[in-house]
Design an enzyme around this catalytic site. Structure first.
Site, PDB file in Angstrom:
ATOM      1  N   GLU A 180      42.875  37.284  29.809  1.00  0.00           N
ATOM      2  CA  GLU A 180      42.428  36.545  30.908  1.00  0.00           C
ATOM      3  C   GLU A 180      41.422  35.784  30.560  1.00  0.00           C
ATOM      4  OE1 GLU A 180      43.679  35.784  33.834  1.00  0.00           O
ATOM      5  OE2 GLU A 180      45.288  37.086  33.866  1.00  0.00           O
ATOM      6  N   TYR A 201      37.987  35.774  40.018  1.00  0.00           N
ATOM      7  CA  TYR A 201      39.322  35.447  39.688  1.00  0.00           C
ATOM      8  C   TYR A 201      39.748  36.737  38.352  1.00  0.00           C
ATOM      9  CZ  TYR A 201      43.374  34.583  36.682  1.00  0.00           C
ATOM     10  OH  TYR A 201      44.692  34.701  36.119  1.00  0.00           O
ATOM     11  N   ASP A 244      42.877  31.507  41.281  1.00  0.00           N
ATOM     12  CA  ASP A 244      42.572  30.615  40.143  1.00  0.00           C
ATOM     13  C   ASP A 244      42.844  29.076  40.776  1.00  0.00           C
ATOM     14  OD1 ASP A 244      45.430  30.641  39.689  1.00  0.00           O
ATOM     15  OD2 ASP A 244      45.057  30.791  37.577  1.00  0.00           O
TER      16      ASP A 244
END
Ligand code: SF4
Length: 360
Positions: free
Chosen positions: A45, A128, A146
């Site tokens: 991520e 996020y 996002d």
């Protein structure tokens, strides 16, 4: 207003099952999805922030092979860490990963914390990313919102408000939280992101004919897909002039280290100056640095685009009489093996080999 949100939420809830079914059949095989451990989810991520999936894949594999767990990351020499990140950009992400890994060792028994709130306290983990890790790795029912998800939700609900506004993001996150399926919260979040990445594409190229929730999409019904999402115009990028020097002497190239704070903090770079210098002015500056110039010639101009900034670069190849103090002198192979150099300098670093071969 509340009533409106409730109605929109109820409508949005209808996408859950078809979207999950589509995701089950169509999810891309990605390295971090094979073993979605909290560590793998976290690293992927962070890498995926501002970087395309295809570009991330080889970086992710190499990173996990070299630093397979939180302890290895926390203890890695910073040069090794930056080398693993070289070319991905936004190097503060790598530094924050290491800081967070240290905190995990100190405070959380060497694991990623198991709550959204604790994840949020760690360096580099925003709303996020915390949502993605909490939901994908731990199944905690929190949304992960996002840019892709905002676009999809704006279109599904025909929302014409500015998705850059915090209030709009909050409202969308609130609606998604209400519709998350308890048993597949991570899959649902990933399915929404996947839809945004593969089908509900930005800039007028949404593949609505292949969309599993097309029948539930308000923007499509109203024929306003191309007008959504609404985003306030971004500020123009600041332009910065730079003169970059490839200074060569005795088979080596000169480097220096950037300041510990600010853009590209602590990385190595070719010596440079924040203005566009003529050859005469460049020579004056080199003299100030103590470089005795045997020959100097101009290299092609280049530019590098950061998110909010653009460098317009003028380059000079400089053949120096000797390796002056005050600069670090490295052989080209040391440059590629040990140090992380920002991609911004690539138009010039990739010429070093040829320039050294023609050194006189
Ligand atoms: S129908 Fe088109 S605009 Fe609507 S969610 Fe699907 S791809 Fe996006």
């Amino acid at each position: 207003m509340l009533n409106e949100i409730n109605k929109t939420e109820q409508h949005l809830a209808l996408i859950v099952q078809p979207l999950l079914a589509w995701y089950d059949a169509n999810a891309r095989i990605l390295p971090w999805r094979e073993q979605p451990t909290p560590y793998h989810v976290w690293i992927s991520e962070i890498m995926l922030q501002q970087t395309r999936v295809e570009a991330v894949k080889p970086y992710f594999d190499r990173f996990i092979r070299t630093l397979p767990d939180i302890a290895a990351l926390a203890h890695a020499p910073v040069e090794q860490l930056l080398k693993l990140w070289e070319g991905l950009g936004y190097y503060s992400r790598a530094r924050n990963l290491q800081k967070a890994a240290g905190l995990m060792l100190d405070k959380y028994g060497g694991e990623l914390p198991r709550s959204y709130e604790e994840l949020r306290t760690l360096p580099g983990i925003g709303p996020y990313t915390a949502g993605a890790i909490a939901s994908i790795a731990y199944g905690i029912p929190v949304p992960a919102v996002d840019g892709n998800v905002l676009r999809v939700v704006a279109r599904l609900t025909a929302c014409s408000e500015d998705i850059g506004k915090e209030s709009v993001k909050k409202q969308m996150a609130g609606m998604l939280k209400q519709i998350l399926p308890d048993d597949r919260t991570g899959d649902f979040n990933q399915a929404l992101m996947e839809l945004g990445a593969m089908i509900c594409l930005p800039r007028g190229v949404a593949k609505c004919a292949s969309c599993p929730v097309a029948g539930l999409c308000r923007a499509r019904e109203l024929d306003i897909v191309t007008t959504l999402p609404v985003k306030a115009a971004q500020k123009a990028r600041r332009q910065e002039q730079k003169t970059v020097f490839v200074i060569l002497a005795q088979g080596r190239v000169a480097l220096k280290q950037r300041p510990a704070k600010g853009l590209l903090a602590g990385l190595w770079e070719l010596p440079n100056e924040n203005s566009c210098l003529t050859t005469a002015k460049a020579q004056e500056l080199l003299a100030l640095w103590g470089v005795r110039v045997d020959a100097i010639h101009k290299l092609p101009a280049a530019k590098h685009v950061f998110t909010h900034l653009e460098w317009q670069m003028t380059g000079y190849a400089v053949y120096a009489a000797n390796c002056t103090a005050g600069l670090i002198w490295l052989k080209p192979e040391q440059l590629t093996e040990n140090l992380a150099l920002p991609t911004a300098f690539k138009p010039y670093t990739e010429q070093i080999g040829v320039l050294l071969a023609t050194q006189h």
